[in-house]
Scaffold this active site. Structure first.
Site: not given
Length: 248
Positions: A44, A106, A140
């Site tokens: 990330e 995300k 994540c």
């Protein structure tokens, strides 16, 4: 035609803080040392580290990923902080050799780390097809939310790129395994190592097969790990033991 095997390389980096040029050089070195993979996976925000107050408007990592995928005729995955139309996105790029990169923004922003204060969440999943294999790439904190990761008959492999700190590393390893078992799929998890301004990281990048068997990065040091995935075995398991037919 469906790919029977896929060669994947995990690139576990000690990301230099806010230094895209240095991080690009590191990624280039790892790629030179591990030629011939079908897919390379970066962490990330691999060009800057997890910066919840980003400042780099035009990240050279975007063009590097696109150019390198074309040159090596491979796929490269990683997320970057992208500024677009006045908003910041934690954007995963899935760079492909013969088309524009697929993107995923995300969805679950990490409020505890200040990400919600500066970033705008994405609102949809992205399925990417490469060499006949369907990927669901996520970022994540998304790992903690099983419904967002749930198999809907639409993917073969889950990919998570992360900056997951050592203080919560047991959650990382446990949830990677859980996502693989519950979705009967390979899970690729690539985490950074080293330190940034607020956290320490020890990598623990890994590939988990549909049975939960894990191939873990051998150390917390930077480097690369190549694993060959057997898609024929995975598909056979899904057909023989069709638990996903009973999913909610």
């Amino acid at each position: 035609m469906e790919q029977q095997q896929l060669k994947v390389t995990l690139l576990q980096m000690d990301t230099a803080w806010n230094n895209p040029i240095q991080n690009i050089r590191t990624a280039e070195t790892f790629l030179e040392q591990s030629p011939g993979s079908d897919l390379y996976v970066l962490p990330e925000m691999w060009t800057t580290g997890f910066n919840s107050s980003p400042t780099i408007m035009d990240d050279p990592g975007v063009s590097w990923m696109t150019k390198t995928a074309q040159q090596l005729h491979t796929a490269i995955v990683g997320s970057l902080a992208i500024h677009e139309k006045g908003k910041w996105k934690n954007r995963l790029l899935f760079a492909l050799p013969n088309s524009a990169p697929a993107i995923y923004d995300k969805h679950h922003l990490f409020a505890y780390g200040g990400e919600k204060e500066h970033f705008t969440p994405g609102d949809r999943r992205t399925i990417v097809k490469w060499k006949g294999v369907r990927f669901l790439p996520l970022i994540c904190y998304d790992l903690r939310f099983p419904i967002w990761s749930r198999y809907r008959g639409d993917y073969d492999i889950l990919v998570y790129v992360a900056n997951w700190p050592v203080t919560r590393i047991e959650a990382w390893t446990t949830l990677l395994k859980a996502r693989a078992i519950e979705n009967q799929c390979y899970v690729i998890g690539v985490n950074r190592t080293g330190k940034d301004l607020s956290c320490s990281y020890e990598g623990a990048s890994a590939v988990v097969d549909p049975y939960g068997k894990t191939t873990t990065f051998p150390s917390p040091s930077p480097g690369w790990l190549t694993v060959t995935l057997d898609l024929k075995k995975q598909n056979s398991f899904r057909k023989k033991f069709p638990i996903l037919d009973d999913r909610d």
